[in-house]
Design an enzyme around this catalytic site. Structure first.
Site, mmCIF file in Angstrom:
data_model
loop_
_atom_site.group_PDB
_atom_site.id
_atom_site.type_symbol
_atom_site.label_atom_id
_atom_site.label_comp_id
_atom_site.label_asym_id
_atom_site.label_seq_id
_atom_site.Cartn_x
_atom_site.Cartn_y
_atom_site.Cartn_z
ATOM 1 N N ASP A 1 17.910 -121.073 -68.365
ATOM 2 C CA ASP A 1 17.834 -122.516 -68.552
ATOM 3 C C ASP A 1 19.091 -123.001 -69.291
ATOM 4 O O ASP A 1 20.206 -122.650 -68.908
ATOM 5 C CB ASP A 1 16.533 -122.878 -69.265
ATOM 6 N N HIS B 1 10.096 -121.784 -62.856
ATOM 7 C CA HIS B 1 11.157 -121.767 -63.864
ATOM 8 C C HIS B 1 10.928 -120.695 -64.922
ATOM 9 O O HIS B 1 11.885 -120.178 -65.506
ATOM 10 C CB HIS B 1 11.237 -123.144 -64.514
#
Length: 339
Positions: free
Chosen positions: A121, A309
């Site tokens: 991320d 994610h």
């Protein structure tokens, strides 16, 4: 003596909580050292949002078994690292350049002349930029979910990016004053984290929209997340409640500051051995965003994982297998894996 952490999720004696003063601010970091105390490489693992150093909890033991020392800092504003207020402090404390400087200083304090650097991320953006800022420090780099994007000579605002990449709309909301002003109590933070970590309400309600940001009306409805145990969720909630959300949201306010810093970079090419792991079901950092990386990353290995994610937690065995194979082939020189 290591600090006490409520609901501490680490029972592996090889992993300890440590702290260091880096360029004037206190950082917390996890330090993993192989049982024998002997290691071949030092690996820094950099988390993203909304995460902390513990986001790498499944990967640290795997890298220790490969004979590596592992360092996982809480980034500026997160967990038990300092979270300076802006203002009066400068927003530059939350830039990629500052993160690179602090990584370099922590490596120096730990006696590591070179490091392997991994990110997820925001941490992925940090590691790609750290390679550019500190080319003598980083020998190998890997990123989970976050593709490499080169710096731009022309400033492009977040609002302009959202016009082309609508799923980045949440960044505009997180950069605004509203979310940190409305998510303040421990229970609010807990509900928010559950929702971002794929928790849903009784009718499938979500607390986070990639296009819009935080859906406050759904905050009380969010049920449990399958991605964290109750102990892990309590640990994360404690860490986020410690300083609130001002620090983490500052990372969404630095686009212009990062752009100004990066005008000084001498190269946009990444030439060291690099690994990119795409989460195929990541709705924000989607596979389309990783197209064409090879024109900027010359020694690139691509891998995929069937995950959202939160691939580090959803598919830890798959992620660890990818890391083991790449480390054995590209970092360790072959044949040194103990897994």
């Amino acid at each position: 003596m290591a600090p006490f952490f409520p609901n501490d999720i680490f029972t592996d004696p090889r992993i300890t909580h440590q702290s260091a003063t880096l360029n004037g601010h206190n950082y917390h970091y996890l330090l993993g050292v192989p049982k024998e105390g002997v290691f071949s490489h030092t690996v820094f693992l950099i988390h993203g949002w909304p995460d902390i150093s513990a986001g790498w909890r499944f990967q640290i033991p795997a890298l220790l078994e490969l004979g590596c020392r592992v360092v996982c800092p809480d980034l500026m504003g997160y967990g038990s690292t300092d979270a300076p207020r802006v203002p009066p402090e400068s927003l530059s404390l939350y830039t990629f350049k500052r993160a690179a400087d602090d990584i370099e200083e922590l490596a120096r304090q730990l006696g590591a002349k070179t490091i392997v650097l991994g990110g997820h991320d925001w941490g992925g953006m940090v590691v790609w930029r750290t390679v550019a800022w500190k080319p003598q420090l980083v020998t190998h780099v890997f990123s989970v979910c976050t593709a490499y994007t080169p710096p731009s000579k022309n400033y492009v605002s977040t609002a302009d990016i959202v016009k082309k990449v609508p799923q980045f709309g949440y960044q505009l909301h997180l950069a605004s004053p509203e979310p940190e002003a409305r998510i303040t109590s421990r229970n609010d933070i807990r509900q928010f984290l559950k929702g971002v970590y794929n928790g849903r309400g009784p009718s499938g309600e979500r607390v986070f929209s990639p296009e819009k940001g935080v859906l406050f009306e759904n905050l009380p409805k969010i049920g449990e997340t399958r991605l964290l145990s109750e102990q892990e969720l309590e640990y994360y909630t404690d860490q986020y409640h410690r300083n609130g959300l001002h620090g983490p949201f500052n990372w969404y306010r630095t686009r212009e500051a990062n752009w100004r810093d990066e005008l000084e970079l001498q190269t946009t090419k990444i030439t060291i051995p690099s690994l990119f792991v795409q989460a195929q079901r990541d709705v924000v950092l989607s596979p389309a965003l990783a197209a064409g990386m090879e024109q900027y990353v010359s020694d690139l290995t691509r891998r995929e994982v069937d995950a959202t994610h939160w691939a580090l937690w959803e598919r830890p065995e798959h992620i660890n297998r990818i890391l083991r194979e790449w480390f054995t082939d590209r970092v360790l020189g072959g044949g040194q894996s103990k897994l």
